[in-house]
Design a protein around this motif. Structure first.
Motif, mmCIF file in Angstrom:
data_model
loop_
_atom_site.group_PDB
_atom_site.id
_atom_site.type_symbol
_atom_site.label_atom_id
_atom_site.label_comp_id
_atom_site.label_asym_id
_atom_site.label_seq_id
_atom_site.Cartn_x
_atom_site.Cartn_y
_atom_site.Cartn_z
ATOM 1 N N GLN A 1 0.832 -1.193 0.000
ATOM 2 C CA GLN A 1 0.000 0.000 0.000
ATOM 3 C C GLN A 1 0.868 1.245 0.000
ATOM 4 O OE1 GLN A 1 -3.279 0.562 -0.089
ATOM 5 N NE2 GLN A 1 -3.942 -1.567 -0.141
ATOM 6 N N VAL A 2 0.388 2.245 -0.683
ATOM 7 C CA VAL A 2 1.022 3.558 -0.680
ATOM 8 C C VAL A 2 -0.032 4.572 -0.257
ATOM 9 C CG1 VAL A 2 2.114 5.368 -2.060
ATOM 10 C CG2 VAL A 2 2.670 2.963 -2.489
ATOM 11 N N GLN A 3 0.291 5.377 0.719
ATOM 12 C CA GLN A 3 -0.610 6.431 1.154
ATOM 13 C C GLN A 3 -0.087 7.762 0.612
ATOM 14 O OE1 GLN A 3 0.693 4.194 3.716
ATOM 15 N NE2 GLN A 3 -1.034 2.920 3.075
ATOM 16 N N LEU A 4 -0.994 8.532 0.045
ATOM 17 C CA LEU A 4 -0.631 9.814 -0.561
ATOM 18 C C LEU A 4 -1.459 10.922 0.071
ATOM 19 C CD1 LEU A 4 -0.646 8.660 -4.292
ATOM 20 C CD2 LEU A 4 1.340 8.884 -2.804
ATOM 21 N N VAL A 5 -0.802 11.988 0.456
ATOM 22 C CA VAL A 5 -1.490 13.125 1.074
ATOM 23 C C VAL A 5 -1.044 14.403 0.370
ATOM 24 C CG1 VAL A 5 -1.912 14.429 3.178
ATOM 25 C CG2 VAL A 5 -1.626 11.941 3.284
ATOM 26 N N GLU A 6 -2.002 15.065 -0.262
ATOM 27 C CA GLU A 6 -1.710 16.320 -0.944
ATOM 28 C C GLU A 6 -1.866 17.505 -0.002
ATOM 29 O OE1 GLU A 6 -4.123 13.783 -3.975
ATOM 30 O OE2 GLU A 6 -4.217 14.294 -1.848
ATOM 31 N N SER A 7 -1.132 18.558 -0.296
ATOM 32 C CA SER A 7 -1.264 19.802 0.453
ATOM 33 C C SER A 7 -0.835 20.954 -0.444
ATOM 34 C CB SER A 7 -0.417 19.776 1.727
ATOM 35 O OG SER A 7 0.957 19.627 1.406
ATOM 36 N N GLY A 8 -1.127 22.163 0.005
ATOM 37 C CA GLY A 8 -0.671 23.343 -0.718
ATOM 38 C C GLY A 8 -1.726 24.037 -1.549
ATOM 39 N N GLY A 9 -2.914 23.466 -1.613
ATOM 40 C CA GLY A 9 -3.976 24.117 -2.360
ATOM 41 C C GLY A 9 -4.477 25.358 -1.641
ATOM 42 N N GLY A 10 -5.347 26.098 -2.326
ATOM 43 C CA GLY A 10 -5.909 27.292 -1.712
ATOM 44 C C GLY A 10 -6.519 28.208 -2.748
ATOM 45 N N LEU A 11 -6.785 29.421 -2.305
ATOM 46 C CA LEU A 11 -7.380 30.447 -3.162
ATOM 47 C C LEU A 11 -6.286 31.428 -3.573
ATOM 48 C CD1 LEU A 11 -9.818 31.977 -4.362
ATOM 49 C CD2 LEU A 11 -10.062 33.095 -2.119
ATOM 50 N N VAL A 12 -6.202 31.694 -4.864
ATOM 51 C CA VAL A 12 -5.181 32.603 -5.375
ATOM 52 C C VAL A 12 -5.781 33.418 -6.522
ATOM 53 C CG1 VAL A 12 -4.261 30.902 -7.009
ATOM 54 C CG2 VAL A 12 -2.773 32.727 -6.173
ATOM 55 N N GLN A 13 -5.279 34.607 -6.701
ATOM 56 C CA GLN A 13 -5.744 35.430 -7.815
ATOM 57 C C GLN A 13 -5.087 34.992 -9.128
ATOM 58 O OE1 GLN A 13 -5.015 39.553 -6.763
ATOM 59 N NE2 GLN A 13 -7.063 39.748 -5.896
ATOM 60 N N ALA A 14 -5.755 35.268 -10.212
ATOM 61 C CA ALA A 14 -5.186 34.956 -11.525
ATOM 62 C C ALA A 14 -3.812 35.609 -11.665
ATOM 63 C CB ALA A 14 -6.118 35.445 -12.627
ATOM 64 N N GLY A 15 -2.876 34.847 -12.217
ATOM 65 C CA GLY A 15 -1.504 35.308 -12.343
ATOM 66 C C GLY A 15 -0.616 34.913 -11.188
ATOM 67 N N GLY A 16 -1.217 34.413 -10.119
ATOM 68 C CA GLY A 16 -0.456 34.021 -8.948
ATOM 69 C C GLY A 16 0.127 32.622 -9.066
ATOM 70 N N SER A 17 0.745 32.174 -7.977
ATOM 71 C CA SER A 17 1.428 30.883 -7.956
ATOM 72 C C SER A 17 1.031 30.082 -6.721
ATOM 73 C CB SER A 17 2.945 31.075 -7.942
ATOM 74 O OG SER A 17 3.392 31.736 -9.107
ATOM 75 N N LEU A 18 1.106 28.780 -6.866
ATOM 76 C CA LEU A 18 0.949 27.847 -5.755
ATOM 77 C C LEU A 18 1.903 26.687 -5.981
ATOM 78 C CD1 LEU A 18 -2.933 27.488 -5.288
ATOM 79 C CD2 LEU A 18 -1.351 28.532 -3.666
ATOM 80 N N ARG A 19 2.328 26.075 -4.896
ATOM 81 C CA ARG A 19 3.101 24.841 -5.018
ATOM 82 C C ARG A 19 2.368 23.750 -4.256
ATOM 83 N NH1 ARG A 19 9.220 22.958 -3.324
ATOM 84 N NH2 ARG A 19 8.349 22.970 -1.205
ATOM 85 N N LEU A 20 1.961 22.739 -4.973
ATOM 86 C CA LEU A 20 1.320 21.581 -4.365
ATOM 87 C C LEU A 20 2.388 20.558 -3.986
ATOM 88 C CD1 LEU A 20 -1.741 21.029 -6.723
ATOM 89 C CD2 LEU A 20 -1.512 22.578 -4.770
ATOM 90 N N SER A 21 2.139 19.901 -2.874
ATOM 91 C CA SER A 21 3.016 18.821 -2.424
ATOM 92 C C SER A 21 2.187 17.567 -2.250
ATOM 93 C CB SER A 21 3.688 19.177 -1.096
ATOM 94 O OG SER A 21 4.485 20.330 -1.205
ATOM 95 N N CYS A 22 2.820 16.438 -2.469
ATOM 96 C CA CYS A 22 2.185 15.143 -2.240
ATOM 97 C C CYS A 22 3.181 14.274 -1.490
ATOM 98 C CB CYS A 22 1.792 14.499 -3.564
ATOM 99 S SG CYS A 22 1.159 12.821 -3.420
#
Length: 124
Positions: A1-22
């Motif tokens: 089994q592999v467990q995966l947990v994502e994080s880093g999402g959210g609300l951002v304005q157009a043109g902005g940046s986010l970094r998602l992690s898993c």
């Protein structure tokens, strides 16, 4: 089994940046190709990016080329999705997935394990 947990999402304005992690736990992370998919309301899940199990090959869908970058840190058992120049049409729930010894497929059925997803909302 592999467990995966994502994080880093959210609300951002157009043109902005986010970094998602898993973050992965369970089996040997370095043996798995990792993919990012997304699903917007009322739409099917679609491929975003993938990285092969060796990390030597990466793939991104045309709509995010030049804006999104996938990478992996095997020492941290984590895969990342750096998202720049975000657009409202990038709004979706983003999922990471693991494919044993994979080359970085864009087919969801190749992936054996999935995380629960993280919401990304881009406002105009």
């Amino acid at each position: 089994q592999v467990q995966l947990v994502e994080s880093g999402g959210g609300l951002v304005q157009a043109g902005g940046s986010l970094r998602l992690s898993c973050a992965a736990s369970g089996r040997t992370f370095s043996n798995y190709a990792m993919g990012w998919f997304r699903q917007a309301p009322g739409k099917e899940r679609e491929f975003v990016a993938a990285i092969s199990w060796r990390g030597e090959s990466t793939y991104t869908t045309d709509s995010v080329k030049g804006r999104f970058t996938i990478s992996r840190g095997n020492a941290k058992n984590t895969v990342y999705l750096q998202m720049n120049s975000l657009k409202p049409e990038d709004t979706a729930v983003y999922y990471c997935a693991a494919d044993f010894m994979g080359t970085g497929s864009n087919f969801p059925r190749r992936y054996e394990y999935w995380g629960q997803g993280t919401q990304v909302t881009v406002s105009s």
